[in-house]
Design an enzyme around this catalytic site. Structure first.
Site, PDB file in Angstrom:
ATOM      1  CG  ASP A   1      -2.094   0.924   1.160  1.00  0.00           C
ATOM      2  OD1 ASP A   1      -3.135   0.608   0.557  1.00  0.00           O
ATOM      3  OD2 ASP A   1      -1.956   2.021   1.737  1.00  0.00           O
TER       4      ASP A   1
ATOM      5  CE1 TYR B   1      -5.343   6.675   0.169  1.00  0.00           C
ATOM      6  CE2 TYR B   1      -5.004   7.031   2.510  1.00  0.00           C
ATOM      7  CZ  TYR B   1      -5.233   6.175   1.453  1.00  0.00           C
ATOM      8  OH  TYR B   1      -5.338   4.828   1.667  1.00  0.00           O
TER       9      TYR B   1
ATOM     10  CG  HIS C   1      -4.732  -4.131   0.508  1.00  0.00           C
ATOM     11  ND1 HIS C   1      -4.055  -3.681  -0.606  1.00  0.00           N
ATOM     12  CD2 HIS C   1      -4.676  -3.122   1.410  1.00  0.00           C
ATOM     13  CE1 HIS C   1      -3.625  -2.452  -0.386  1.00  0.00           C
ATOM     14  NE2 HIS C   1      -3.970  -2.083   0.823  1.00  0.00           N
TER      15      HIS C   1
END
Length: 400
Positions: free
Chosen positions: A190, A323, A377
């Protein structure tokens, strides 16, 4: 204390031992969980998880949090590991450092993503530092470093315009100047794949091998793969469809956290159940649906531990800012890293991002690509034995 390659605790970094102690926040957290009212019934029954976490799932998690969850046990488990904080470039960085008994162990830094934490990597720490063999019989073990990304858990929030390249620089300082390792390997998933890949690219004299199970490049949708003459096997077609599903129905959180992290972050800042709803949905949707059955360790307890860590460290807002600070952190144009160091990649069936071997080969010196039919994930929780075995393969390509 001496370590391979240098002296532990170089001057100027204020290196300190660290223990997790968050018990004082428990009464408020559990009061809020208990007193937060959920709807009596689904407003729109039958939609399942297609519109987000199901009410029945959230109620089940809430009940388990209040009746079966033991933070003290979780905290004691965390404190089994040697942990430290260090000050680098004005940031406090928290990290685990567990050393192998093997004097030839390879230093490796394992980097988590969002909505994870250093806990993502805990199941593979002991196996990696233990002496084992690669698939070709070479002896292998690691000195394992697991930092908390800036703004996550016990690492302080970075300044406004902080990028993954900045984090890579700080982590390189941690490995080389604080811990004294001349060379090391990196692993990431990630957002941790973005920092790990940046270290692999930027610091190519010290980062001498990389293992990733995610790339800091946007994966290609089916029409783009066809345009580039990349054909897929049936297993890869399944992984590609997972990507399409995520692109179609699963990435609203990314847009929100990239553009308006304060709105969602402040809305759930003092709501543990709100954080549970926001985070648990990702853990459940992005993981292998067989979660909690061997080899998966991803049960409700692991999700509740992660959410408790976010709430008790008050890090939900600062974690989301990765982000907003990196709107181009996942790149659209593939390019080769400036290194000849080996790159290894693992593809897990239920991950939400999929990169066929041809794409991974474009971004580094790809020496091994491995597919796993179990896992998603969060492979450190989803399939730790497979992830451990794949990281160990670094030993087949490692040059001191």
């Amino acid at each position: 204390m001496a370590v391979a390659g240098g002296t532990y605790g170089s001057k100027g970094f204020n290196l300190r031992p660290f223990k997790v102690e968050l018990s004082s926040g428990l009464p408020r957290m559990f009061d809020l969980v208990k007193n937060t009212e959920l709807p009596a019934h689904e407003e729109y029954p039958g939609v399942g998880s297609s519109f987000g976490i199901g009410l029945d799932v959230l109620k089940s998690l809430k009940k388990e949090w209040l009746t079966n969850f033991d933070w003290q046990k979780a905290q004691a488990s965390m404190n089994r590991y040697e942990q430290y904080t260090v000050e680098i470039e004005g940031l406090t960085i928290h990290f685990v450092h567990e050393k192998s008994k093997d004097p030839h162990a390879i230093p490796i830094i394992l980097q988590h993503g969002w909505p994870g934490s250093f806990l993502e990597m805990v199941p593979i720490i002991d196996p990696l530092k233990s002496q084992a063999k690669t698939s070709t019989g070479k002896p292998i073990s690691f000195n394992v470093v697991v930092p908390s990304l800036p703004g996550h858990a016990f690492s302080s929030a970075p300044p406004a315009n902080w990028t993954v390249e900045d984090t890579a620089r700080v982590f390189n300082t941690l490995m080389t100047k604080v811990l004294g390792y001349g060379t090391y390997a990196v692993h990431g998933t990630d957002w941790g794949s973005a920092t790990a890949y940046s270290m692999y690219d930027q610091f190519n004299q010290s980062a001498r091998a990389a293992h990733l199970n995610f790339l800091p490049y946007f994966p290609l949708l089916p029409e783009a793969l066809v345009a580039q003459n990349i054909s897929l096997s049936p297993e890869e077609e399944f992984e590609e469809q997972r990507l399409v599903d995520w692109e179609t129905n699963g990435n609203a959180y990314l847009v929100e956290q990239t553009t308006k992290p304060n709105t969602i972050g402040l809305a759930i800042y003092d709501s543990p159940l709100g954080q549970l709803s926001w985070i648990a949905e990702k853990y459940i949707a992005w993981s292998d649906p067989r979660q909690g059955t061997g080899p998966s360790l991803l049960t409700h307890n692991e999700i509740l531990t992660e959410v408790s860590l976010y709430y008790l460290t008050r890090s939900i807002v600062s974690s989301m800012y990765i982000y907003a600070q990196n709107p181009n952190g996942f790149m659209t144009t593939y390019h080769k890293a400036r290194t000849d160091a080996p790159l290894l990649f693992s593809s897990f069936k239920y991950n939400v991002g999929f990169w066929p071997q041809q794409l991974v080969a474009r971004v580094g010196n790809l020496v091994k690509y491995t597919y796993h039919s179990f896992g998603g994930h969060f492979p450190g929780l989803d399939n730790p034995p497979a992830l451990t075995a794949d990281i160990r393969e670094i030993g087949n390509y490692w040059e001191h």
